[in-house]
Enzyme design. Structure first.
Site, short mmCIF file in Angstrom:
data_model
loop_
_atom_site.label_atom_id
_atom_site.label_comp_id
_atom_site.label_asym_id
_atom_site.label_seq_id
_atom_site.Cartn_x
_atom_site.Cartn_y
_atom_site.Cartn_z
N CYS A 165 42.80 -5.20 -3.78
CA CYS A 165 41.94 -4.80 -2.67
C CYS A 165 41.11 -3.58 -3.07
CB CYS A 165 42.78 -4.49 -1.44
SG CYS A 165 41.80 -4.00 0.00
N VAL A 166 39.79 -3.71 -3.04
CA VAL A 166 38.92 -2.60 -3.41
C VAL A 166 38.97 -1.49 -2.37
CG1 VAL A 166 37.38 -4.04 -4.77
CG2 VAL A 166 36.93 -3.73 -2.33
#
Length: 323
Positions: A165-166
């Site tokens: 997840c960025v």
């Protein structure tokens, strides 16, 4: 064809490098969005009315108290995801041949050997002939526990990996998946509440009457409403998807693998599936933490061993031997 494959690999490498480079930028972006929202809700719209007395003060309190509670839970869950290691494979890890909960041989510890891993295969097979299949990560050149996948961004194998997840600048895996779900949950509640609380001010933008406030505060309120509306809708869809994954004891990656599997061996029923992520202690379900007893008694929370359905284990084992 070869050059095309090399080019694609190089593009993927550059993409993963770029994701790693985002780092603190994404955290600052999240904090900036929270800051804009806080300014619009507390400083501009509801904070000043606290001291007016009467109905306005009651309305302000009814908004600000749950707003701050949800904000604290959101930030607690968010930084728990950011700073908690999702789980890596311990050095010299070896799978047990017997499933501790069902007492059956685990047939689903896969086999992915190449020439470079032949020595590792031979040493393990001699030590534990009961396991006919052992998964090995060709990039890490090490054994992979069940439900473990390699993350190209982190550059290592992640236990029960869901995705990278960025927004949290981290992988979501066995040790922080619950925290990620709580982050989604509190983010949805917070953004939905902010959207509703700022809705009267947003509607006022399109009325003919004069709107109190400076251009700066009005712009902040408008921007905050639009951002929170967008996030509430997008996070709601994401949250619904993950609720369905938890109900089936599946990760995002495994959801694609299940398309070729009629029955999922880790599906133990909705309640037990839920407990595999959140634990059995109800006092800890809505906070990003686990009880010591759950951590001690539930191996699934550690990401290395998972209870499964014995009848599906036997079917998979027989299919493996016949193949």
């Amino acid at each position: 064809m070869h050059r095309s494959g090399v080019t694609m690999a190089w593009n993927v490498f550059k993409f993963c490098t770029a994701l790693r480079g985002l780092g603190s930028i994404m955290i600052l972006l999240v904090l900036c969005i929270i800051g804009v929202t806080y300014y619009a809700v507390v400083i501009t719209n509801y904070g000043p009315a606290l001291f007016d007395g009467g109905l306005d003060s009651i309305i302000s309190l009814s908004v600000l108290i749950p707003f701050h509670f949800l904000l604290v839970m959101l930030l607690w869950s968010y930084f728990s995801v950011v700073f908690t290691d999702p789980g890596g494979v311990p050095p010299k890890w070896r799978p047990s041949a017997i499933d501790e909960e069902s007492g059956d041989i685990d047939p689903m510890i896969g086999l992915e050997f190449d020439g470079a891993s032949s020595g590792l295969q031979q040493s393990f097979m001699l030590a534990d002939p009961a396991n006919p299949r052992v998964r090995i990560c060709r990039k890490c050149n090490q054994l992979k526990p069940p439900r473990c996948h390699h993350c190209s961004v982190c550059g290592r194998c992640i236990l029960k990996m869901d995705h990278h997840c960025v927004w949290v600048v981290n992988c979501v895996g066995a040790l922080n998946y619950k925290y990620f779900l709580l982050f989604l949950f509190y983010t949805f509640l917070e953004t939905a509440m902010v959207t509703l609380s700022l809705l009267p001010s947003f509607i006022a933008f399109f009325s003919d009457g004069e709107i109190p406030g400076t251009p700066g505060t009005l712009a902040t309120t408008f921007l905050s409403f639009v951002l929170n509306l967008a996030f509430s809708l997008s996070v709601m869809g994401f949250l619904i998807m993950h609720i369905s994954l938890v109900a089936g004891n599946t990760t995002t990656i495994e959801a694609y693998e299940k398309k070729t599997t009629p029955k999922w061996r880790y599906d133990l029923g909705r309640r037990r599936n839920f407990e595999q992520v959140f634990g059995t202690d109800k006092k800890y379900w809505f906070i990003p933490a686990y009880s010591e007893e759950n951590l001690r008694r539930m191996p699934a929370l550690q990401g290395l061993e998972y209870p499964s359905r014995p009848e599906l284990d036997i079917q998979g084992f027989e299919h493996l031997l016949s193949g």
